[in-house]
Design a protein around this motif. Structure first.
Motif, PDB file in Angstrom:
ATOM      1  N   VAL A 206      16.712  85.821  14.216  1.00 43.19           N
ATOM      2  CA  VAL A 206      17.258  84.635  13.552  1.00 43.19           C
ATOM      3  C   VAL A 206      18.482  85.010  12.720  1.00 43.19           C
ATOM      4  O   VAL A 206      19.472  84.281  12.672  1.00 43.19           O
ATOM      5  CB  VAL A 206      16.199  83.985  12.636  1.00 43.19           C
ATOM      6  CG1 VAL A 206      16.730  82.725  11.996  1.00 43.19           C
ATOM      7  CG2 VAL A 206      14.934  83.680  13.406  1.00 43.19           C
TER       8      VAL A 206
ATOM      9  N   SER B  37      18.743  80.525  17.177  1.00 36.41           N
ATOM     10  CA  SER B  37      17.663  79.685  16.686  1.00 36.41           C
ATOM     11  C   SER B  37      16.893  79.122  17.869  1.00 36.41           C
ATOM     12  O   SER B  37      17.481  78.732  18.864  1.00 36.41           O
ATOM     13  CB  SER B  37      18.257  78.555  15.849  1.00 36.41           C
ATOM     14  OG  SER B  37      17.411  78.256  14.778  1.00 36.41           O
TER      15      SER B  37
ATOM     16  N   ALA C 110      16.093  74.025  12.900  1.00 33.26           N
ATOM     17  CA  ALA C 110      16.766  75.126  13.592  1.00 33.26           C
ATOM     18  C   ALA C 110      18.249  75.173  13.223  1.00 33.26           C
ATOM     19  O   ALA C 110      18.832  76.243  13.099  1.00 33.26           O
ATOM     20  CB  ALA C 110      16.605  74.969  15.099  1.00 33.26           C
TER      21      ALA C 110
ATOM     22  N   SER D  24      19.735  77.063   9.886  1.00 34.80           N
ATOM     23  CA  SER D  24      20.062  78.492   9.795  1.00 34.80           C
ATOM     24  C   SER D  24      21.499  78.747  10.259  1.00 34.80           C
ATOM     25  O   SER D  24      21.921  79.885  10.362  1.00 34.80           O
ATOM     26  CB  SER D  24      19.078  79.315  10.624  1.00 34.80           C
ATOM     27  OG  SER D  24      19.258  79.041  11.993  1.00 34.80           O
TER      28      SER D  24
ATOM     29  N   PRO E 192      23.069  78.297  13.247  1.00 28.82           N
ATOM     30  CA  PRO E 192      23.050  79.177  14.421  1.00 28.82           C
ATOM     31  C   PRO E 192      24.345  79.072  15.238  1.00 28.82           C
ATOM     32  O   PRO E 192      25.045  78.072  15.172  1.00 28.82           O
ATOM     33  CB  PRO E 192      21.879  78.622  15.238  1.00 28.82           C
ATOM     34  CG  PRO E 192      21.840  77.173  14.901  1.00 28.82           C
ATOM     35  CD  PRO E 192      22.275  77.073  13.460  1.00 28.82           C
TER      36      PRO E 192
END
Lengths: 296, 236
Positions: free
Chosen positions: B74, B79, B148, B151, B153
């Motif tokens: 991660v 993600s 998700a 984060s 991503p």
């Protein structure tokens, strides 16, 4: 009436100690789904840590007492983390039964190591806090009972704050619900589990010292019975449920104390286990626990 | 962005993946379609570190991430929205999103991401204090994707985002997936049983059958492929 109130206070102060131990069982169950049977021995180590620390600090003093309490909590937190790291983590991916058996082994190890290092004879536990009695009408509150109430309230409020308001507490709840999803958002489950063990063990140490203040004698096997009863308290409240453990502990303490004051006092120790059987028969999820329903 | 080379995964004695290779380029949407039990979820789980690969390599931005633990992957900007959504049902919507930003220390970045998520899924903002377990399936899927995205991503893997969701919401969610890809330039690997939908929004597709890639092509071409048509697009 006076006697009733007096017994209620005695019961709550015993129950508060059960609650402190029960919280450790329930939190560890929450994240790992297993019962840490060595928890009751961490309670015992907490008492001994307090005993040895108290030799180096002033007795019957507020400051000295608090330092001893905090010191024992830190020592047990570290011990809990080390036990998880060495004994339980290597078995994390195995069947739960393996960890359970290891926990029983760890419990026996701590008890026997305790007899080896501390000696098997009971030791007199020192008076840590200043002695005074508070009279509320005809009801008498000893300073030890006061210590139990104050420490328990502070600990419960602090624990509630950690679990509900901090990042690590939220992570604990996340790991408890779904460790896979937790690792997918970047939570290192190992750290959260270590933290949980540390926290639970610190609470057990606090329980150990408060218990010893009230019963004044400590020995390496002292954890067995209170530990089992606290386990019953955790199941009573709903294993894995934090407010449930506190409630279960208080309830058990009060019930036991009233039983002890009645003419059936010989059976006091049996009442906890009778309760366990009843709760498992009629409300297996515990008083505050909910039966798990999966949403699809 | 992501390159899988000859990935093999076993569940005990059962071989779930037998040498799968696929590639997702920067900014692309790639889909992996196949029947139940073909190994789609296994592929994603092996990439995100939930499963151990027996052999083969997973390269992410040129770096070998094979068998790295999930929580470290991660950190690299990948993600994974797992099958079945896996929202934290005991936490509020807000707490779920905050957990999505677990590794992010900078509060202003967290706020930016949260505003972005609310922009895509305004429904989540209305339900902020609600416990996630009480959301509908579609809302939980929005929350899972939102979590998700928290984060920040660069690469997103989605596992069956249409599963168990009202058809109307499925359409919305797929539109949002395209939006996330186009606006944020997030590369996407999509696993989906609804092959029609998946091939519609993706550029390139792989067809997985019993642990092997049996076909791969531009999605436009796959939709015309008679084999794909008969097996995954409902005949015609």
């Amino acid at each position: 009436m006076t006697e009733f109130l007096q017994q209620l206070i005695n019961g709550l102060s015993l129950g508060a100690i059960y609650a402190l131990i029960a919280l450790g069982y329930t939190m560890v169950y929450g994240v790992l789904r297993f019962i840490n049977f060595a928890h009751s021995d961490i309670f015992m180590i907490g008492a001994f840590a307090g005993y040895y620390l108290s030799k180096h600090f002033p007795r019957e003093s507020m400051g000295g007492g608090l330092i001893v309490l905090a010191g024992a909590m830190i020592i047990c937190a570290l011990l809990g983390i080390i036990i998880e790291r060495l004994a339980y983590r290597p078995l994390r991916d195995r069947s739960k039964l393996n960890v359970l058996i290891t926990a029983i082994g760890m419990s026996l190890l701590l008890e026997n190591a305790g007899q080896f290092f501390f000696g098997a004879n009971p030791k007199a536990f020192p008076v840590l806090f200043p002695v005074m009695t508070i009279k509320l009408g005809a009801v008498v509150l000893s300073s030890n009972q006061m210590a139990v109430f104050i420490v328990t309230i502070v600990v419960l409020v602090g624990l509630r704050f950690i679990v509900m308001r901090t990042k690590i507490g939220t992570a604990m709840r996340a790991v408890s619900f779904n460790p896979v999803a937790a690792s997918l958002v970047g939570i290192n489950n190992d750290i959260v589990i270590s933290f949980t063990f540390g926290l639970g063990s610190a609470l057990a140490a606090a329980g150990g010292i408060l218990y010893s203040l009230n019963y004044q004698a400590i020995d390496p096997l002292m954890g067995i019975l209170p530990g089992m009863k606290a386990f019953v308290a955790a199941v009573l409240g709903g294993i894995g449920n934090i407010p449930g453990a506190a409630l279960g502990g208080l309830l058990l303490g009060v019930i036991e104390t009233f039983f002890n004051g009645s003419r059936w006092s010989t059976y006091t120790d049996a009442i906890a286990f009778t309760l366990l059987i009843l709760i498992l028969l009629f409300r297996p999820a515990g008083l505050l626990g909910k039966a798990q329903v999966e949403k699809v | 962005m992501l390159e899988i080379k000859n990935l093999t995964v076993n569940y005990g004695a059962i071989c779930a993946l037998r040498g799968v290779s696929l590639e997702v380029k920067q900014g692309d949407i790639v889909t992996l379609i196949g029947a139940n039990g073909a190994g789609k979820t296994t592929t994603l789980r092996a990439v995100s570190g939930l499963l151990k690969a027996q052999s083969g390599e997973v390269l992410y931005q040129g770096r070998n991430i094979t068998n790295l633990p999930a929580h470290q992957i991660v950190k690299l900007g990948m993600s994974h929205v797992p099958e079945g959504r896996m929202v934290f049902a005991n936490l509020t919507v807000l707490e779920n999103l905050m957990m999505g930003a677990y590794l992010q220390k900078d509060k202003t970045v967290i706020q930016q991401e949260m505003d972005y998520v609310f922009g895509i899924f305004p429904r989540l903002k209305e339900r902020l204090k609600q416990v996630a377990g009480t959301l509908s399936g579609g809302e939980q899927q929005m929350l899972a994707i939102g979590r998700a995205l928290m984060s920040k991503p660069k690469f997103l893997m989605l596992d069956e985002p249409s599963l168990g969701i009202a058809p109307l919401l499925v359409k919305t969610i797929f539109e949002k997936i395209v939006e996330i890809n186009q606006q944020q330039g997030i590369s996407i690997l999509l696993v989906e049983q609804n092959a029609n939908l998946a091939l519609e929004i993706s550029r390139y597709g792989y067809v997985l059958e019993t642990g092997r890639i049996i076909l791969q092509d531009e999605c436009a071409a796959l939709r015309q492929n008679p084999q794909v048509k008969s097996a995954y697009l409902g005949g015609m």
